[in-house]
Design an enzyme around this catalytic site. Sequence first.
Site, PDB file in Angstrom:
ATOM      1  N   PRO A  64     -21.344 -21.907  14.111  1.00 47.47           N
ATOM      2  CA  PRO A  64     -20.073 -21.281  13.718  1.00 47.47           C
ATOM      3  C   PRO A  64     -19.512 -22.004  12.492  1.00 47.47           C
ATOM      4  O   PRO A  64     -19.558 -23.237  12.424  1.00 47.47           O
ATOM      5  CB  PRO A  64     -19.165 -21.501  14.932  1.00 47.47           C
ATOM      6  N   HIS A  65     -19.025 -21.244  11.534  1.00 43.30           N
ATOM      7  CA  HIS A  65     -18.535 -21.862  10.304  1.00 43.30           C
ATOM      8  C   HIS A  65     -17.500 -20.987   9.640  1.00 43.30           C
ATOM      9  O   HIS A  65     -17.468 -19.778   9.866  1.00 43.30           O
ATOM     10  CB  HIS A  65     -19.684 -22.138   9.327  1.00 43.30           C
ATOM     11  N   ALA A  66     -16.645 -21.632   8.832  1.00 43.43           N
ATOM     12  CA  ALA A  66     -15.634 -20.883   8.087  1.00 43.43           C
ATOM     13  C   ALA A  66     -15.139 -21.717   6.919  1.00 43.43           C
ATOM     14  O   ALA A  66     -15.104 -22.946   6.984  1.00 43.43           O
ATOM     15  CB  ALA A  66     -14.459 -20.527   8.999  1.00 43.43           C
TER      16      ALA A  66
END
Length: 148
Positions: A64-66
Amino acid sequence: MTTLPLTPQQVLIDPPVTDAGAVLDALAALLAESTGQTAAVIAEALKSREEQGSTGIGHGVALPHARIDGVTEVAVAALRSAQGIPFAAPDGLEVQVFIAVAVPKTAATAHLEILSTLAVRLASEAVRADLLKVHNAEGFFTAMTHSD
Protein backbone atom coordinates in the site's frame (compact mmCIF):
# COMPACT_ATOMS: atom_id res chain seq x y z
CA MET A 1 19.49 0.00 -4.31
CA THR A 2 17.56 2.65 -2.37
CA THR A 3 17.99 2.50 1.40
CA LEU A 4 14.82 1.36 3.12
CA PRO A 5 13.67 3.91 5.74
CA LEU A 6 12.34 1.25 8.11
CA THR A 7 13.03 0.62 11.81
CA PRO A 8 11.77 -2.15 14.08
CA GLN A 9 9.53 0.45 15.74
CA GLN A 10 7.65 0.76 12.43
CA VAL A 11 6.78 -2.95 12.28
CA LEU A 12 3.69 -4.66 13.68
CA ILE A 13 3.76 -8.44 14.05
CA ASP A 14 0.42 -10.27 14.14
CA PRO A 15 -1.86 -7.46 15.36
CA PRO A 16 -5.58 -8.32 15.67
CA VAL A 17 -6.58 -7.14 12.17
CA THR A 18 -9.18 -9.02 10.16
CA ASP A 19 -9.75 -6.95 7.03
CA ALA A 20 -8.03 -4.61 4.61
CA GLY A 21 -9.42 -1.47 6.25
CA ALA A 22 -8.03 -2.44 9.66
CA VAL A 23 -4.65 -3.22 8.10
CA LEU A 24 -4.49 0.18 6.39
CA ASP A 25 -5.57 1.95 9.61
CA ALA A 26 -2.83 0.18 11.60
CA LEU A 27 -0.20 1.03 8.98
CA ALA A 28 -1.39 4.65 8.86
CA ALA A 29 -0.95 4.93 12.63
CA LEU A 30 2.66 3.75 12.29
CA LEU A 31 3.33 6.10 9.37
CA ALA A 32 1.84 9.03 11.31
CA GLU A 33 4.61 8.67 13.90
CA SER A 34 7.30 9.42 11.32
CA THR A 35 5.57 11.76 8.85
CA GLY A 36 4.01 14.50 10.95
CA GLN A 37 0.65 13.77 9.34
CA THR A 38 -2.32 12.35 11.21
CA ALA A 39 -3.21 8.68 10.98
CA ALA A 40 -6.60 9.70 9.55
CA VAL A 41 -5.02 11.65 6.67
CA ILE A 42 -2.65 8.81 5.85
CA ALA A 43 -5.35 6.13 6.12
CA GLU A 44 -7.57 8.11 3.76
CA ALA A 45 -4.72 8.46 1.24
CA LEU A 46 -3.88 4.74 1.41
CA LYS A 47 -7.54 3.74 1.06
CA SER A 48 -8.06 6.15 -1.82
CA ARG A 49 -5.07 4.65 -3.62
CA GLU A 50 -6.41 1.14 -2.99
CA GLU A 51 -9.72 2.12 -4.63
CA GLN A 52 -7.78 2.82 -7.85
CA GLY A 53 -6.53 -0.77 -7.87
CA SER A 54 -5.15 -3.25 -5.39
CA THR A 55 -1.56 -2.81 -4.29
CA GLY A 56 -1.36 -6.56 -3.68
CA ILE A 57 1.61 -7.81 -5.72
CA GLY A 58 1.11 -11.54 -5.21
CA HIS A 59 2.80 -14.25 -3.14
CA GLY A 60 0.99 -13.01 -0.01
CA VAL A 61 2.47 -9.50 -0.23
CA ALA A 62 0.97 -6.02 -0.65
CA LEU A 63 2.62 -2.61 -0.95
CA PRO A 64 0.00 0.00 0.00
CA HIS A 65 1.37 3.41 -0.91
CA ALA A 66 0.38 7.03 -1.42
CA ARG A 67 1.83 10.43 -2.18
CA ILE A 68 0.57 12.73 0.56
CA ASP A 69 0.51 16.52 0.99
CA GLY A 70 2.51 17.58 4.03
CA VAL A 71 4.77 14.53 4.11
CA THR A 72 8.37 15.75 3.75
CA GLU A 73 10.33 12.47 3.61
CA VAL A 74 9.66 8.91 2.48
CA ALA A 75 8.26 6.83 5.35
CA VAL A 76 7.81 3.07 5.49
CA ALA A 77 5.84 0.86 7.90
CA ALA A 78 5.22 -2.88 7.89
CA LEU A 79 2.64 -5.29 9.20
CA ARG A 80 2.70 -9.07 9.21
CA SER A 81 -0.66 -10.73 9.78
CA ALA A 82 -0.92 -14.17 11.37
CA GLN A 83 -3.81 -14.97 9.05
CA GLY A 84 -4.18 -14.01 5.43
CA ILE A 85 -6.23 -10.91 4.66
CA PRO A 86 -8.29 -10.68 1.43
CA PHE A 87 -6.62 -7.89 -0.58
CA ALA A 88 -7.49 -8.45 -4.25
CA ALA A 89 -3.97 -9.57 -5.12
CA PRO A 90 -3.46 -10.54 -8.78
CA ASP A 91 -2.74 -14.18 -7.89
CA GLY A 92 -5.86 -14.40 -5.69
CA LEU A 93 -3.86 -15.26 -2.57
CA GLU A 94 -4.64 -13.63 0.74
CA VAL A 95 -1.97 -11.24 2.01
CA GLN A 96 0.09 -11.65 5.18
CA VAL A 97 2.95 -9.20 4.54
CA PHE A 98 2.12 -5.52 4.10
CA ILE A 99 4.75 -2.84 3.54
CA ALA A 100 3.22 0.65 3.42
CA VAL A 101 4.92 3.68 1.91
CA ALA A 102 4.06 7.36 2.36
CA VAL A 103 5.95 9.84 0.21
CA PRO A 104 5.80 13.60 -0.36
CA LYS A 105 3.20 14.62 -2.93
CA THR A 106 5.90 15.92 -5.31
CA ALA A 107 8.32 12.99 -4.94
CA ALA A 108 7.34 10.85 -7.93
CA THR A 109 10.87 9.53 -8.50
CA ALA A 110 11.46 8.65 -4.83
CA HIS A 111 8.06 6.96 -4.81
CA LEU A 112 8.97 4.71 -7.72
CA GLU A 113 12.46 4.01 -6.37
CA ILE A 114 11.23 2.83 -2.97
CA LEU A 115 8.49 0.67 -4.51
CA SER A 116 11.05 -0.86 -6.85
CA THR A 117 13.42 -1.58 -3.96
CA LEU A 118 10.62 -3.25 -2.02
CA ALA A 119 9.41 -5.28 -5.00
CA VAL A 120 12.93 -6.56 -5.70
CA ARG A 121 13.47 -7.53 -2.06
CA LEU A 122 10.06 -9.20 -1.77
CA ALA A 123 10.51 -11.11 -5.04
CA SER A 124 12.81 -13.42 -3.09
CA GLU A 125 10.99 -16.54 -1.91
CA ALA A 126 13.55 -16.86 0.89
CA VAL A 127 12.86 -13.32 2.14
CA ARG A 128 9.10 -13.90 2.07
CA ALA A 129 9.51 -17.17 3.98
CA ASP A 130 11.70 -15.44 6.57
CA LEU A 131 9.13 -12.67 7.04
CA LEU A 132 6.46 -15.26 7.80
CA LYS A 133 8.69 -17.12 10.30
CA VAL A 134 9.97 -14.22 12.42
CA HIS A 135 8.64 -13.83 15.94
CA ASN A 136 9.14 -10.11 16.47
CA ALA A 137 9.63 -6.72 14.82
CA GLU A 138 13.42 -6.95 15.04
CA GLY A 139 13.40 -10.22 13.11
CA PHE A 140 11.13 -8.73 10.45
CA PHE A 141 13.37 -5.68 10.15
CA THR A 142 16.45 -7.87 9.78
CA ALA A 143 14.81 -10.03 7.10
CA MET A 144 13.75 -6.92 5.14
CA THR A 145 16.98 -4.98 5.34
CA HIS A 146 19.84 -7.46 5.25
CA SER A 147 21.12 -9.23 2.19
CA ASP A 148 20.82 -12.99 1.96
